[in-house]
Design a protein around this motif. Sequence first.
Motif, mmCIF file in Angstrom:
data_model
loop_
_atom_site.group_PDB
_atom_site.id
_atom_site.type_symbol
_atom_site.label_atom_id
_atom_site.label_comp_id
_atom_site.label_asym_id
_atom_site.label_seq_id
_atom_site.Cartn_x
_atom_site.Cartn_y
_atom_site.Cartn_z
ATOM 1 N N LYS A 1 2.222 17.090 12.939
ATOM 2 C CA LYS A 1 3.074 18.037 12.224
ATOM 3 C C LYS A 1 2.846 19.462 12.725
ATOM 4 O O LYS A 1 3.805 20.217 12.937
ATOM 5 C CB LYS A 1 2.812 17.946 10.722
ATOM 6 N N ALA A 2 1.584 19.826 12.907
ATOM 7 C CA ALA A 2 1.255 21.190 13.339
ATOM 8 C C ALA A 2 1.891 21.518 14.687
ATOM 9 O O ALA A 2 2.464 22.595 14.871
ATOM 10 C CB ALA A 2 -0.262 21.348 13.430
ATOM 11 N N ILE A 3 1.805 20.578 15.620
ATOM 12 C CA ILE A 3 2.358 20.821 16.955
ATOM 13 C C ILE A 3 3.880 20.822 16.885
ATOM 14 O O ILE A 3 4.543 21.652 17.493
ATOM 15 C CB ILE A 3 1.823 19.756 17.938
ATOM 16 N N TRP A 4 4.395 19.899 16.104
ATOM 17 C CA TRP A 4 5.844 19.785 15.940
ATOM 18 C C TRP A 4 6.439 21.049 15.313
ATOM 19 O O TRP A 4 7.574 21.430 15.594
ATOM 20 C CB TRP A 4 6.140 18.569 15.056
ATOM 21 N N SER B 1 16.358 0.448 3.481
ATOM 22 C CA SER B 1 17.265 1.289 4.274
ATOM 23 C C SER B 1 16.640 2.610 4.692
ATOM 24 O O SER B 1 17.063 3.225 5.658
ATOM 25 C CB SER B 1 18.534 1.573 3.465
ATOM 26 N N ARG B 2 15.584 3.064 3.941
ATOM 27 C CA ARG B 2 15.092 4.426 4.158
ATOM 28 C C ARG B 2 13.594 4.474 4.410
ATOM 29 O O ARG B 2 12.865 3.559 4.071
ATOM 30 C CB ARG B 2 15.426 5.281 2.933
ATOM 31 N N ASN B 3 13.144 5.619 4.963
ATOM 32 C CA ASN B 3 11.717 5.839 5.242
ATOM 33 C C ASN B 3 11.122 4.764 6.149
ATOM 34 O O ASN B 3 9.974 4.361 5.974
ATOM 35 C CB ASN B 3 10.911 5.919 3.942
ATOM 36 N N ILE B 4 11.906 4.309 7.087
ATOM 37 C CA ILE B 4 11.447 3.260 8.008
ATOM 38 C C ILE B 4 11.734 3.651 9.447
ATOM 39 O O ILE B 4 12.560 4.515 9.724
ATOM 40 C CB ILE B 4 12.179 1.918 7.745
ATOM 41 N N LEU B 5 11.015 2.991 10.350
ATOM 42 C CA LEU B 5 11.429 3.022 11.736
ATOM 43 C C LEU B 5 12.504 1.952 11.881
ATOM 44 O O LEU B 5 12.291 0.788 11.491
ATOM 45 C CB LEU B 5 10.254 2.694 12.663
ATOM 46 N N LYS B 6 13.647 2.331 12.430
ATOM 47 C CA LYS B 6 14.721 1.347 12.553
ATOM 48 C C LYS B 6 14.426 0.445 13.746
ATOM 49 O O LYS B 6 14.690 0.784 14.894
ATOM 50 C CB LYS B 6 16.061 2.059 12.662
ATOM 51 N N GLY B 7 13.870 -0.712 13.439
ATOM 52 C CA GLY B 7 13.439 -1.655 14.468
ATOM 53 C C GLY B 7 14.612 -2.197 15.262
ATOM 54 O O GLY B 7 15.704 -2.370 14.724
ATOM 55 N N TYR C 1 4.939 25.515 4.405
ATOM 56 C CA TYR C 1 5.655 24.286 4.756
ATOM 57 C C TYR C 1 5.074 23.138 3.943
ATOM 58 O O TYR C 1 3.860 23.052 3.805
ATOM 59 C CB TYR C 1 5.511 24.002 6.257
ATOM 60 N N PRO C 2 5.938 22.263 3.397
ATOM 61 C CA PRO C 2 5.426 21.167 2.568
ATOM 62 C C PRO C 2 4.832 20.046 3.415
ATOM 63 O O PRO C 2 5.545 19.404 4.176
ATOM 64 C CB PRO C 2 6.681 20.663 1.832
ATOM 65 N N TYR C 3 3.562 19.836 3.292
ATOM 66 C CA TYR C 3 2.895 18.790 4.074
ATOM 67 C C TYR C 3 1.491 18.579 3.553
ATOM 68 O O TYR C 3 0.811 19.535 3.196
ATOM 69 C CB TYR C 3 2.828 19.194 5.559
ATOM 70 N N LYS C 4 1.077 17.315 3.542
ATOM 71 C CA LYS C 4 -0.304 16.996 3.219
ATOM 72 C C LYS C 4 -0.853 16.122 4.332
ATOM 73 O O LYS C 4 -0.258 15.094 4.666
ATOM 74 C CB LYS C 4 -0.388 16.238 1.896
ATOM 75 N N TYR D 1 0.852 -1.186 0.000
ATOM 76 C CA TYR D 1 0.000 0.000 0.000
ATOM 77 C C TYR D 1 0.892 1.241 0.000
ATOM 78 O O TYR D 1 1.898 1.263 0.712
ATOM 79 C CB TYR D 1 -0.899 -0.013 1.244
ATOM 80 N N PRO D 2 0.530 2.254 -0.806
ATOM 81 C CA PRO D 2 1.388 3.444 -0.868
ATOM 82 C C PRO D 2 1.190 4.341 0.346
ATOM 83 O O PRO D 2 0.105 4.878 0.547
ATOM 84 C CB PRO D 2 0.901 4.159 -2.143
ATOM 85 N N TYR D 3 2.196 4.484 1.147
ATOM 86 C CA TYR D 3 2.100 5.319 2.349
ATOM 87 C C TYR D 3 3.489 5.525 2.927
ATOM 88 O O TYR D 3 4.315 4.614 2.932
ATOM 89 C CB TYR D 3 1.205 4.643 3.392
ATOM 90 N N LYS D 4 3.721 6.737 3.419
ATOM 91 C CA LYS D 4 4.954 7.013 4.162
ATOM 92 C C LYS D 4 4.567 7.620 5.487
ATOM 93 O O LYS D 4 3.833 8.604 5.526
ATOM 94 C CB LYS D 4 5.836 7.989 3.383
ATOM 95 N N ARG D 5 5.027 7.050 6.565
ATOM 96 C CA ARG D 5 4.763 7.621 7.888
ATOM 97 C C ARG D 5 5.381 9.018 7.956
ATOM 98 O O ARG D 5 6.471 9.255 7.453
ATOM 99 C CB ARG D 5 5.313 6.722 8.989
ATOM 100 N N GLN D 6 4.643 9.961 8.595
ATOM 101 C CA GLN D 6 5.067 11.357 8.530
ATOM 102 C C GLN D 6 6.324 11.657 9.345
ATOM 103 O O GLN D 6 7.040 12.592 9.036
ATOM 104 C CB GLN D 6 3.920 12.291 8.898
ATOM 105 N N PHE D 7 6.576 10.895 10.409
ATOM 106 C CA PHE D 7 7.861 11.016 11.116
ATOM 107 C C PHE D 7 8.465 9.614 11.156
ATOM 108 O O PHE D 7 8.440 8.944 12.193
ATOM 109 C CB PHE D 7 7.670 11.554 12.536
ATOM 110 N N SER D 8 9.008 9.184 10.006
ATOM 111 C CA SER D 8 9.421 7.780 9.856
ATOM 112 C C SER D 8 10.358 7.329 10.968
ATOM 113 O O SER D 8 10.274 6.207 11.448
ATOM 114 C CB SER D 8 10.136 7.583 8.527
#
Lengths: 274, 274
Positions: B149-152, A194-200, B133-136, A133-140
């Motif tokens: 994001k807003a609080i951060w 390697s990227r856009n992940i939480l480093k488990g 700021y770039p964000y969706k 599914y296409p998604y990137k966590r906002q604070f990876s």
Amino acid sequence: MNNIYVLINDLLVPADKATLSISDLAVQRGYGIFDFFKTVAGEPVFLEDHLDRFYYSAAHMRLPVRQSRKQLKDLLYSLIRKNQMPDSGVRMTLTGGYSPDGFNIAEPNLIVTQQGFQINADLMTRGISLITYPYKRQFSEAKTLDYLKAIWLQPLIKEQNADDVLYHRDGILAECPRANFFMVTADERILTPSRNILKGISRMHVLKVSEKLFPTEETEITIEDLKLAKEAFITSTTKNILPVVQIDGNIIGDGKPGVLTKVLAQEYKRIIYG
Amino acid sequence: MNNIYVLINDLLVPADKATLSISDLAVQRGYGIFDFFKTVAGEPVFLEDHLDRFYYSAAHMRLPVRQSRKQLKDLLYSLIRKNQMPDSGVRMTLTGGYSPDGFNIAEPNLIVTQQGFQINADLMTRGISLITYPYKRQFSEAKTLDYLKAIWLQPLIKEQNADDVLYHRDGILAECPRANFFMVTADERILTPSRNILKGISRMHVLKVSEKLFPTEETEITIEDLKLAKEAFITSTTKNILPVVQIDGNIIGDGKPGVLTKVLAQEYKRIIYG
């Protein structure tokens, strides 16, 4: 929930009485971070790594942790002693706190819960099925409370007879909501995004095991690459190494947990359970 | 918080005793939605619109609302009668509920809070400053609890001596975290972003006012377009129409609240306050 205790800031309270004011920023704005480790025979596993990440997530999300590392460890051990639950999962949550304006970060609340813990042996034997599914966590890189997409996707996952979802961004694979992803190539290299992940923490220790046994790389993996995967698996604190046998309806390898996956799972279990 | 009551599900409780079990999915996973309306002289403003959006957000996020619209309205009025706070903001929050597995949606908890409410007259007079700021937002069309994001971003906003942030995606403007954005072109057209936004109730009613007075369009606006803006303003329940006089350090118009903005603000106030 009989006799289970929970830590709220510096106080041990019975789980059924563990509450938070509705003015907390977690309730108001979903703001907070957490970490989660397991105990085996009463002893925390990889505690220092989880504490590293807990403090990192907190700092990244601008949440001051009142407790020093030593104090936090003492609190964790006091909870573990109190609950007498040898094999468990322990979750440390840090919220945005009781914010007078409902928006700016206040003094964070620390909540530590412990719960019984068992690995699904059946899933281990048969392996699981993923959808992408296409998604990137906002604070990876931080372990925030934000699981909106993961929870929202549950009905879709069930509809497709899958067990979990694998996020990608523009076709580049990242992670599952609560686990890291690995694949084994046709020439028996072990790859993980390697990227856009939480480093488990499990990911880190599985990588150490893997590097001793096989060519191992943190790299970019695309959805296309999955077609050539011989094996796949995910890693997490609750799952250790869990084989993946199907992705988006396509069978991985022969549709059974792979040989290298099993070798790694055995070695990894030895580290955790001795 | 003296004598202020809060509604938790069907119960009125004093605000300082209003708590939620830590097992609620809002605390565990930031999962929930809300809506927010104001009362003027004891009467809710645009209540039906806010209820429409509340039920829409809930459905979109797969949260079943136990209360019928009639029941919810009765509950809201019981709270408003109890608190006797004529000019206020009322927030209806619906959480993911007490989830046994900490992940799947349970029976949602409804929390309704009321608080005193005043519009910052000083900001009205001088206008505010924004940064882009770039964000969706991940579920743009629903009013979720996700304000990570807003609080951060708050410290960044303060560092730049700004009052709020305006999100964009690839240079296409969207919204502020808690307000919609409008600009006035050199030839006196009123524009507001059409996509990737929460469709504000204030936005909707301001559009109605604007359409009667000026050429008005919901359209795509880019950061580049801001250079040609003669005026700008934001709209929200707490702010009505608030002039914007600076964006990313660039002065809008002559750096004072614009003429058309003031006309619209006056007309809009007439609708709300009579």
